[in-house]
Design a protein around this motif. Structure first.
Motif, PDB file in Angstrom:
ATOM      1  N   SER A  52       0.845  -1.194   0.000  1.00 14.82           N
ATOM      2  CA  SER A  52       0.000   0.000   0.000  1.00 14.82           C
ATOM      3  C   SER A  52       0.876   1.237   0.000  1.00 14.82           C
ATOM      4  N   GLY A  53       0.377   2.299  -0.624  1.00 11.89           N
ATOM      5  CA  GLY A  53       1.117   3.554  -0.671  1.00 11.89           C
ATOM      6  C   GLY A  53       0.290   4.637  -1.309  1.00 11.89           C
ATOM      7  N   TYR A  54       0.951   5.698  -1.711  1.00  8.01           N
ATOM      8  CA  TYR A  54       0.299   6.886  -2.243  1.00  8.01           C
ATOM      9  C   TYR A  54       0.776   7.177  -3.664  1.00  8.01           C
ATOM     10  N   ILE A  55      -0.138   7.664  -4.483  1.00 12.47           N
ATOM     11  CA  ILE A  55       0.132   7.951  -5.895  1.00 12.47           C
ATOM     12  C   ILE A  55       0.797   9.310  -6.066  1.00 12.47           C
ATOM     13  N   VAL A  56       1.897   9.326  -6.812  1.00  9.11           N
ATOM     14  CA  VAL A  56       2.502  10.564  -7.291  1.00  9.11           C
ATOM     15  C   VAL A  56       2.432  10.486  -8.817  1.00  9.11           C
ATOM     16  N   PRO A  57       1.501  11.243  -9.431  1.00 13.57           N
ATOM     17  CA  PRO A  57       1.293  11.149 -10.882  1.00 13.57           C
ATOM     18  C   PRO A  57       2.509  11.606 -11.681  1.00 13.57           C
ATOM     19  N   LEU A  58       2.746  10.932 -12.786  1.00 17.85           N
ATOM     20  CA  LEU A  58       3.806  11.341 -13.710  1.00 17.85           C
ATOM     21  C   LEU A  58       3.249  11.800 -15.048  1.00 17.85           C
ATOM     22  N   ASP A  59       2.035  11.369 -15.409  1.00 12.38           N
ATOM     23  CA  ASP A  59       1.491  11.728 -16.727  1.00 12.38           C
ATOM     24  C   ASP A  59      -0.038  11.776 -16.715  1.00 12.38           C
ATOM     25  N   TRP A  60      -0.605  12.897 -16.391  1.00  9.02           N
ATOM     26  CA  TRP A  60      -2.068  13.029 -16.430  1.00  9.02           C
ATOM     27  C   TRP A  60      -2.540  13.071 -17.880  1.00  9.02           C
ATOM     28  N   ALA A  61      -3.552  12.297 -18.197  1.00  8.43           N
ATOM     29  CA  ALA A  61      -4.216  12.403 -19.498  1.00  8.43           C
ATOM     30  C   ALA A  61      -5.371  13.398 -19.348  1.00  8.43           C
ATOM     31  N   GLU A  62      -5.954  13.796 -20.445  1.00 13.08           N
ATOM     32  CA  GLU A  62      -7.063  14.764 -20.396  1.00 13.08           C
ATOM     33  C   GLU A  62      -8.231  14.262 -19.559  1.00 13.08           C
TER      34      GLU A  62
END
Length: 172
Positions: free
Chosen positions: A85-95
């Motif tokens: 388990s952990g937390y999301i750090v986004p690298l590439d948001w799509a529209e």
């Protein structure tokens, strides 16, 4: 002899069709038996005498980041089916606010604030199918194959692991 051969063939077929079992791991399991501690890098220095704006402090921070980028990983977990388990750090948001890749980190705010955790505390996640409706710092549980693979996400941090996800559980 034919009976033993048939048993082995059927036995392997049954084994291959059993559901994947994942080893539940914690973040400390990702750390090698020889962890890096920043204190050992600066044994002979009086850290209380240095201010944050001091160029020496900035140099020390760069030294720590360089060491953490090469933090020793736990090679015993390579190619293992795990759940963490952990937390999301986004690298590439799509529209549509979906993600194809992100970092999984051990605590809320990691990689958003400086400095990022050591490489052995960051997992790179590459999705086959985009994760829809993801939120930055959303808590998830992910199951999949963990491999030792270094990835550099620039300012977000260096990961020492990659997970090939089979399942993601979201907490609401």
């Amino acid at each position: 002899m034919l009976f033993i051969g048939l048993f082995l063939v059927l036995g392997f077929g049954i084994h291959q069709n059993t559901p994947q079992e994942y080893q539940k791991i914690q973040w400390h399991d990702l750390i090698s038996q020889d962890p890096i501690t920043p204190e050992t890098l600066f044994v002979n220095m009086n850290l209380n005498a240095i201010s944050d704006s001091d160029p020496m402090a900035q140099e020390m921070l760069q030294d720590i980041l360089a060491e953490w980028a090469n933090a020793p990983i736990n090679e015993l977990l390579n190619d293992h089916a795990v759940n963490i388990s952990g937390y999301i750090v986004p690298l590439d948001w799509a529209e549509d606010r979906s993600l194809n890749e992100f970092l999984l980190v051990p605590y809320f705010g990691a990689c958003i604030h400086s400095p990022p955790p050591p490489a052995n505390q960051i997992i790179y996640v590459k999705m086959d199918e985009p994760l829809k409706g993801a939120r930055s710092m959303e808590e998830i549980s992910i199951s999949g194959k963990l491999v030792i693979q270094r990835n550099d996400a620039a300012a977000m941090g260096v990961s020492g692991y990659t997970i090939l996800p089979d399942e993601i559980k979201r907490y609401e």
